[in-house]
Scaffold this motif. Structure first.
Motif, mmCIF file in Angstrom:
data_model
loop_
_atom_site.group_PDB
_atom_site.id
_atom_site.type_symbol
_atom_site.label_atom_id
_atom_site.label_comp_id
_atom_site.label_asym_id
_atom_site.label_seq_id
_atom_site.Cartn_x
_atom_site.Cartn_y
_atom_site.Cartn_z
ATOM 1 N N PRO A 151 -16.713 -7.279 17.913
ATOM 2 C CA PRO A 151 -15.842 -7.129 19.178
ATOM 3 C C PRO A 151 -15.861 -5.628 19.595
ATOM 4 N N ILE A 152 -15.907 -5.677 20.991
ATOM 5 C CA ILE A 152 -15.912 -4.351 21.838
ATOM 6 C C ILE A 152 -14.472 -4.533 22.552
ATOM 7 N N HIS A 153 -13.723 -3.426 22.610
ATOM 8 C CA HIS A 153 -12.551 -3.461 23.243
ATOM 9 C C HIS A 153 -12.499 -2.271 24.090
ATOM 10 N N LEU A 154 -11.875 -2.577 25.086
ATOM 11 C CA LEU A 154 -11.932 -1.528 26.400
ATOM 12 C C LEU A 154 -10.201 -1.227 26.621
ATOM 13 N N MET A 155 -9.700 -0.160 27.016
ATOM 14 C CA MET A 155 -8.597 0.408 27.559
ATOM 15 C C MET A 155 -8.689 1.324 28.712
ATOM 16 N N THR A 156 -7.764 1.028 29.517
ATOM 17 C CA THR A 156 -7.818 1.943 30.800
ATOM 18 C C THR A 156 -6.418 2.791 30.900
ATOM 19 N N GLU A 157 -6.793 4.053 31.874
ATOM 20 C CA GLU A 157 -5.401 4.764 32.035
ATOM 21 C C GLU A 157 -5.277 4.638 33.557
ATOM 22 N N ASP A 158 -4.337 3.984 34.121
ATOM 23 C CA ASP A 158 -4.337 3.723 35.536
ATOM 24 C C ASP A 158 -2.885 3.714 36.126
ATOM 25 N N ASP A 159 -2.923 4.793 36.743
ATOM 26 C CA ASP A 159 -1.456 5.203 37.432
ATOM 27 C C ASP A 159 -0.744 4.035 38.378
ATOM 28 N N ARG A 160 -1.557 3.055 38.716
ATOM 29 C CA ARG A 160 -1.219 2.350 39.976
ATOM 30 C C ARG A 160 -0.456 0.934 39.556
ATOM 31 N N ASN A 161 -0.378 0.713 38.038
ATOM 32 C CA ASN A 161 0.307 -0.405 37.664
ATOM 33 C C ASN A 161 -0.290 -1.570 38.233
ATOM 34 N N ILE A 162 -1.504 -1.840 38.288
ATOM 35 C CA ILE A 162 -2.180 -3.093 38.984
ATOM 36 C C ILE A 162 -2.566 -3.843 37.532
ATOM 37 N N THR A 163 -2.765 -5.265 37.918
ATOM 38 C CA THR A 163 -2.889 -5.960 36.598
ATOM 39 C C THR A 163 -4.434 -6.882 36.716
ATOM 40 N N ARG A 164 -5.153 -6.645 37.835
ATOM 41 C CA ARG A 164 -6.483 -7.393 37.703
ATOM 42 C C ARG A 164 -7.387 -7.023 36.768
ATOM 43 N N TYR A 165 -7.268 -6.046 36.365
ATOM 44 C CA TYR A 165 -8.066 -5.661 34.877
ATOM 45 C C TYR A 165 -7.762 -6.294 33.751
ATOM 46 N N ASN A 166 -6.335 -6.368 33.524
ATOM 47 C CA ASN A 166 -5.733 -6.794 32.235
ATOM 48 C C ASN A 166 -5.549 -8.240 32.220
ATOM 49 N N ASP A 167 -5.435 -8.925 33.338
ATOM 50 C CA ASP A 167 -5.263 -10.375 33.068
ATOM 51 C C ASP A 167 -6.326 -11.397 32.330
ATOM 52 N N PRO A 168 -5.751 -12.028 31.357
ATOM 53 C CA PRO A 168 -6.932 -12.708 30.745
ATOM 54 C C PRO A 168 -7.710 -13.701 31.534
ATOM 55 N N ALA A 169 -7.069 -14.156 32.569
ATOM 56 C CA ALA A 169 -7.415 -15.143 33.573
ATOM 57 C C ALA A 169 -8.928 -14.529 34.095
ATOM 58 N N ALA A 170 -8.861 -13.190 34.281
ATOM 59 C CA ALA A 170 -9.922 -12.640 34.846
ATOM 60 C C ALA A 170 -11.342 -12.378 33.974
ATOM 61 N N GLY A 171 -10.894 -12.726 32.769
ATOM 62 C CA GLY A 171 -12.106 -12.741 31.814
ATOM 63 C C GLY A 171 -12.749 -11.021 31.316
ATOM 64 N N LEU A 172 -11.837 -10.081 31.792
ATOM 65 C CA LEU A 172 -12.348 -8.710 31.371
ATOM 66 C C LEU A 172 -11.807 -8.427 29.995
ATOM 67 N N ASN A 173 -10.383 -8.703 29.963
ATOM 68 C CA ASN A 173 -9.683 -8.382 28.579
ATOM 69 C C ASN A 173 -9.893 -6.997 28.345
ATOM 70 N N ILE A 174 -9.181 -6.189 29.483
ATOM 71 C CA ILE A 174 -9.058 -4.765 29.411
ATOM 72 C C ILE A 174 -7.561 -4.432 29.013
ATOM 73 N N ALA A 175 -7.229 -3.670 28.213
ATOM 74 C CA ALA A 175 -5.707 -3.148 27.869
ATOM 75 C C ALA A 175 -5.348 -1.922 28.718
ATOM 76 N N GLU A 176 -4.008 -1.923 28.937
ATOM 77 C CA GLU A 176 -3.852 -0.764 29.846
ATOM 78 C C GLU A 176 -2.836 0.114 29.011
ATOM 79 N N TRP A 177 -3.207 1.511 29.208
ATOM 80 C CA TRP A 177 -2.099 2.622 28.632
ATOM 81 C C TRP A 177 -0.885 2.332 29.484
ATOM 82 N N ASN A 178 0.209 2.145 28.808
ATOM 83 C CA ASN A 178 1.531 1.851 29.597
ATOM 84 C C ASN A 178 2.491 2.932 29.516
ATOM 85 N N ASP A 179 2.148 3.710 30.547
ATOM 86 C CA ASP A 179 2.850 5.176 30.759
ATOM 87 C C ASP A 179 4.430 4.635 31.076
#
Length: 575
Positions: A291-319
């Motif tokens: 398994p390869i896991h990805l995380m992002t830092e993103d000040d915009r609080n958008i969800t398109r990268y984190n939604d499992p329905a999009a198939g990217l499975n990226i987690a977001e650092w939650n400031d």
């Protein structure tokens, strides 16, 4: 017995120097505006031939360990994709055979739900500040219950010491930390202890000193800037491959378990798919055997990268989680804390159930909305933290949270972080309650050092210059090493108890599916929250102040901390 094996070249890169067999190496570089390009290996000169997209390439005899330089229309530069340098960022590059390291163990990775991150900076994690020295600390982290370490950027930057976010040679481990093989040995040691290894990578900008590619290629967008300098032009296909293959390189050659993408809100890319989406899909489709896991830092609080329905499975650092906890514990209300200081307990309640706090709703005193609704995301789409390198180090003097609040309240926040479903992250030393600051530090020449000092003074205008630590003073680098406090054993015992409970009872619930979450404020400074999973229920009460009216619970908690009638307390139930 599994015998040591020689690594095979995972893929032939479009950039840099790769061995192709029989003492021959392939050299490649992007120079779309050049009339002539050549490479010198030691004293052997070989012209390169121009191909499509402005790429130049040639094969030449060479041996690992030799040094080389590119020559482009009178400019002599090191390899932007070098695996190592023979010195600083301006020195010749050194040929590294990526297949020479012999892995002695196998590793199949770990599921994301099991992740507990320990973020560390190699240069200050130990007194020696090296990959090899860091290995000695890994058994302690594994014994406490951590399942992963996250390295702050290790790509080579100018000077001896720095945070790493001003890297200019993204394929080369910083030499002050050790060799490429030292880093691979650190990874293998960590994995042999059950620890995944993540790396923080920076694809939103390049550092201000030593990025020689900009001298010979149109790297930057002519009309766009980031907070850190000129914006990278992601529409340039060769440059896009340079960064895309960099991610694959770290994952493949160093056997990493995942990456954290720094400040992706600073990536201005009109392409379809955009860079982050394409990168995630490229990694998913590469065929890794773990398994390869990805995380992002993103000040915009958008969800398109984190939604499992999009198939990217990226987690977001939650400031947002951090800001609510910080304001609740410290009472601070300046700058970006202002909107969280109005009612931090209510914000924390919202984060417990929906992830982001700021979801596009009005948030005075902010002038406009930030964020998108996030209640549909699973808890594991978020990486929560009470401290990290940014939130400590970007303070003027780098104070830790424990120096800004009562330790009893800090312990409740510690328990809340580690016992709730989102992925938890601790910053080095937090597991033992260190009070040592982590300051912003750098190592630049006089002109750039003065510019950084001026920038810090503008960032904190309420402080006199004499009260601001000089980032270029080596004393602040050395002062940022975590020191063991008198109550370290107490903090480590709490950390170990929480992580044992997490591994044995909470993670199985998280793996069973997305929960129904509820949270309420039941008394002043008290939160009650619950998550109903397919496999069971997790309930907790976190009190950040005494509650004289508190009564003993009807059922025995799986973990309890403090006396609710006399001070802050925490209790957790599992069913």
């Amino acid at each position: 017995m599994h015998l040591p094996s020689r690594q095979t070249l995972p893929f032939l890169r479009d950039w840099g120097a790769d061995p192709v067999g029989r003492g021959v190496w392939r050299f490649s570089i992007w120079a779309p505006q050049a009339d002539s390009v050549a490479v010198t290996v030691e004293d052997r000169h070989t012209p390169l031939r121009r191909y499509g997209d402005g790429m130049w390439r040639a094969e030449a005899p060479a041996q690992a360990g030799e040094t080389y330089l590119f020559h482009i229309d009178g400019h002599t530069i090191p390899d932007p994709a070098a695996r190592a340098q023979a010195g600083d960022v301006h020195a010749p590059s050194r040929l590294i055979d990526p297949t020479a390291y012999r892995w002695t163990t196998r590793w199949s990775g770990r599921p994301w739900e099991e992740t507990v991150l320990h973020e560390l900076h190699i240069g200050t994690f130990t007194a020696q500040g090296t990959f090899r020295a860091a290995e000695a600390e890994l058994p302690r982290l594994a014994a406490l219950g951590f399942t992963a370490i996250e390295l702050m950027p290790v790509a080579q930057f100018a000077g001896h010491h720095g945070w790493g976010y001003d890297g200019v040679l993204p394929y080369a481990p910083h030499p002050a930390y050790g060799t490429p093989d030292d880093l691979k040995h650190l990874v293998e040691t960590a994995q042999s202890l059950g620890l995944m290894v993540f790396l923080d990578v920076v694809y939103n900008h390049f550092g201000p000193d030593g990025f020689h590619l900009a001298r010979i290629a149109p790297v930057f967008h002519p009309d766009s800037h980031t907070p850190w300098g000129k914006a990278i032009d992601f529409t340039r296909a060769p440059l896009r491959r340079f960064l895309m293959q960099n991610a694959l390189y770290w994952l493949a050659e160093y056997r990493l378990d995942g990456l954290r993408l720094d400040a992706i809100d600073g990536i201005d890319d009109p392409s379809d798919p955009d860079f982050v989406t394409e990168l995630a899909l490229t990694i998913r489709n590469h065929g890794f055997d773990r398994p390869i896991h990805l995380m992002t830092e993103d000040d915009r609080n958008i969800t398109r990268y984190n939604d499992p329905a999009a198939g990217l499975n990226i987690a977001e650092w939650n400031d947002d989680w951090h800001h609510a906890v910080h304001c609740l514990l410290s009472g601070e209300s300046h700058d970006y804390y202002a909107s969280f200081a109005r009612d931090p307990l209510t914000d924390l309640r919202l984060s417990l159930t929906e992830g982001f706090v700021e979801q596009g709703q009005p948030r005075p005193p902010k002038p406009g909305p930030r964020g998108e609704p996030s209640a549909h995301l699973p808890p594991t789409a978020f990486v929560n933290f009470n401290q990290n390198h940014d939130q400590i180090g970007n303070r003027p003097k780098g104070e830790r949270l424990l120096t800004l609040t009562d330790p009893a309240r800090a312990r409740v926040a510690h328990a809340l972080l580690l016992a709730t479903p989102p992925i938890p992250l601790l910053f080095m030393g937090e597991e033992m309650g260190t009070r040592t600051p982590f300051r912003f530090f750098s190592d630049h020449g006089p002109a750039l050092a003065a510019s950084i000092r001026d920038g810090r003074a503008q960032e904190f205008p309420h402080l006199h210059r004499d009260d601001l630590p000089d980032p270029n003073d080596p004393a602040h680098f050395h002062a940022s090493r975590p020191q063991r406090p008198d109550d370290a054993a107490e903090w480590e015992a709490l950390t170990a108890a929480l992580l044992h409970l997490r591994a044995t009872r909470i993670v199985p619930l998280v793996k069973s599916g997305t929960p129904q979450a509820t949270a309420t404020i039941t008394a002043p400074a008290t939160l009650a929250a619950g998550w109903r999973f397919p496999a069971g229920t997790l309930r907790l009460t976190a009190r950040f102040a005494p509650d004289p009216d508190a009564t003993p619970p009807k059922d025995t908690p799986a973990l309890a901390l403090g006396d609710p009638t006399t001070g802050p307390s925490f209790a957790l139930w599992l069913a």
